[in-house]
Write a protein that holds these residues in place. Structure first.
Motif, PDB file in Angstrom:
ATOM      1  N   TYR A  33      -1.730 -11.828  -9.370  1.00 21.98           N
ATOM      2  CA  TYR A  33      -1.299 -10.431  -9.447  1.00 21.98           C
ATOM      3  C   TYR A  33      -1.761  -9.803 -10.760  1.00 21.98           C
ATOM      4  N   TYR A  35      -0.453  -6.510 -13.060  1.00 24.26           N
ATOM      5  CA  TYR A  35       0.543  -5.470 -13.292  1.00 24.26           C
ATOM      6  C   TYR A  35       0.174  -4.700 -14.550  1.00 24.26           C
ATOM      7  N   LEU A  45       2.737  -2.890  -9.899  1.00 31.28           N
ATOM      8  CA  LEU A  45       1.712  -3.735  -9.311  1.00 31.28           C
ATOM      9  C   LEU A  45       0.434  -2.942  -9.075  1.00 31.28           C
ATOM     10  N   TYR A  48      -3.294  -7.305  -5.957  1.00 32.39           N
ATOM     11  CA  TYR A  48      -2.911  -8.694  -5.880  1.00 32.39           C
ATOM     12  C   TYR A  48      -3.842  -9.429  -4.922  1.00 32.39           C
ATOM     13  N   VAL A  50      -3.909 -12.981  -2.248  1.00 27.80           N
ATOM     14  CA  VAL A  50      -3.148 -14.081  -1.630  1.00 27.80           C
ATOM     15  C   VAL A  50      -4.014 -15.312  -1.431  1.00 27.80           C
ATOM     16  N   LYS A  57      -4.271  -3.873  -2.326  1.00 31.41           N
ATOM     17  CA  LYS A  57      -3.790  -2.860  -3.255  1.00 31.41           C
ATOM     18  C   LYS A  57      -2.286  -2.970  -3.443  1.00 31.41           C
ATOM     19  N   GLY A  58      -1.866  -2.667  -4.671  1.00 25.59           N
ATOM     20  CA  GLY A  58      -0.455  -2.603  -4.979  1.00 25.59           C
ATOM     21  C   GLY A  58       0.024  -1.165  -5.035  1.00 25.59           C
ATOM     22  N   GLU A  59       0.934  -0.893  -5.972  1.00 26.28           N
ATOM     23  CA  GLU A  59       1.509   0.438  -6.085  1.00 26.28           C
ATOM     24  C   GLU A  59       0.584   1.456  -6.739  1.00 26.28           C
TER      25      GLU A  59
ATOM     26  N   ASP B 102       4.326 -11.310  -0.219  1.00 22.40           N
ATOM     27  CA  ASP B 102       3.126 -11.154  -1.038  1.00 22.40           C
ATOM     28  C   ASP B 102       3.377 -10.257  -2.237  1.00 22.40           C
ATOM     29  N   LYS B 103       3.978  -9.099  -1.968  1.00 20.09           N
ATOM     30  CA  LYS B 103       4.220  -8.136  -3.046  1.00 20.09           C
ATOM     31  C   LYS B 103       5.531  -8.434  -3.745  1.00 20.09           C
ATOM     32  N   VAL B 104       5.532  -8.271  -5.055  1.00 19.99           N
ATOM     33  CA  VAL B 104       6.765  -8.372  -5.828  1.00 19.99           C
ATOM     34  C   VAL B 104       6.936  -7.049  -6.558  1.00 19.99           C
ATOM     35  N   ILE B 105       8.030  -6.377  -6.286  1.00 21.13           N
ATOM     36  CA  ILE B 105       8.277  -5.068  -6.891  1.00 21.13           C
ATOM     37  C   ILE B 105       9.363  -5.226  -7.954  1.00 21.13           C
TER      38      ILE B 105
END
Lengths: 112, 116
Positions: A33, A35, A45, A48, A50, A57-59, B102-105
């Motif tokens: 990941y 951040y 985020l 990331y 896997v 894509k994250g946030e 998968d995602k960690v917020i």
């Protein structure tokens, strides 16, 4: 084991310059990941992965690209740096979904 | 959508006082994990605890305890008899089964200052 390492630790860029941040882990983790941490906003985020060869894509992905060509490395690229990308960047990895994350020491990036 | 709220931006306590850090989460999933991480002034992030959504038992580890209540979507963290070394930013985080975890917020964090 070194755990999660990040290169470089500090960097100053001028607007429009490009750079790549390297994250490396020696724990054979599947998940990695990126951040960014900004005051009052916690950790957000960016992207990331896997597994080797996959990214998602994250946030807050805009302005960043990533690659995971090798399982142990996760690269974060800034093609044209902007002052809004001034931040502390953290890389993390974990073995499987649901496990805790292991974090690198962070990279402090300043864009002038 | 996933969301984690830590309403307390900054807390100051005098050493040996007890302090509770609040965490409220939002998820539509029935299966999820919750985490707490600590970030001391040195900057690294340290894992403290993981809790899955099916385990509502409270947990105690030394001076630390966690209260998980699904009815109020809260996962609060209490430090008993606080010490100066507890001064740090504390983050609550969430990952959901529907995203395969998968995602960690992360929440925005609570900055705790313990005054000697």
């Amino acid at each position: 084991n070194a755990g999660v390492t990040q290169t470089p630790k500090f960097r100053v860029l001028k607007t429009g310059q490009s750079m790549t941040l390297l994250c490396a882990q020696d724990m054979n983790h599947e998940y990695m990941y990126w951040y960014r941490q900004d005051p009052g906003m916690g950790l957000r985020l960016i992207h990331y992965s896997v597994g080797e060869g996959t990214t998602a894509k994250g946030e807050v992905p805009d302005g960043y690209n990533v690659s995971r060509l090798k399982k142990q490395n996760f690269l974060l690229g800034l093609e044209s740096a902007a002052p809004s990308q001034t931040s502390v960047y953290f890389c993390a990895s974990r073995w499987t979904g649901g496990d805790e994350q292991y974090f690198g020491p962070g990279t402090r990036l300043t864009v002038t | 959508a996933q969301k984690v709220t830590q309403a307390q931006t900054e807390i100051s306590v005098v050493e040996k006082e007890d302090v509770t850090l609040d965490c409220v989460y939002e998820t539509r999933d029935t299966t999820y994990y919750l985490f707490w991480y600590k970030q001391p002034p040195s900057g690294e992030l340290v894992f403290l605890i993981r809790r899955n959504s099916f385990d509502e038992q409270n947990e105690i580890s030394g001076r630390y305890s966690w209260n998980f209540q699904k009815s109020t979507s809260s996962f609060n963290f209490t430090i008993t008899a606080s010490q100066v070394v507890d001064s740090a930013v504390y983050f609550c985080a969430l990952s959901e089964a529907k995203t395969s975890y998968d995602k960690v917020i992360f929440g925005p964090g609570t900055s705790l200052s313990v005054i000697p």
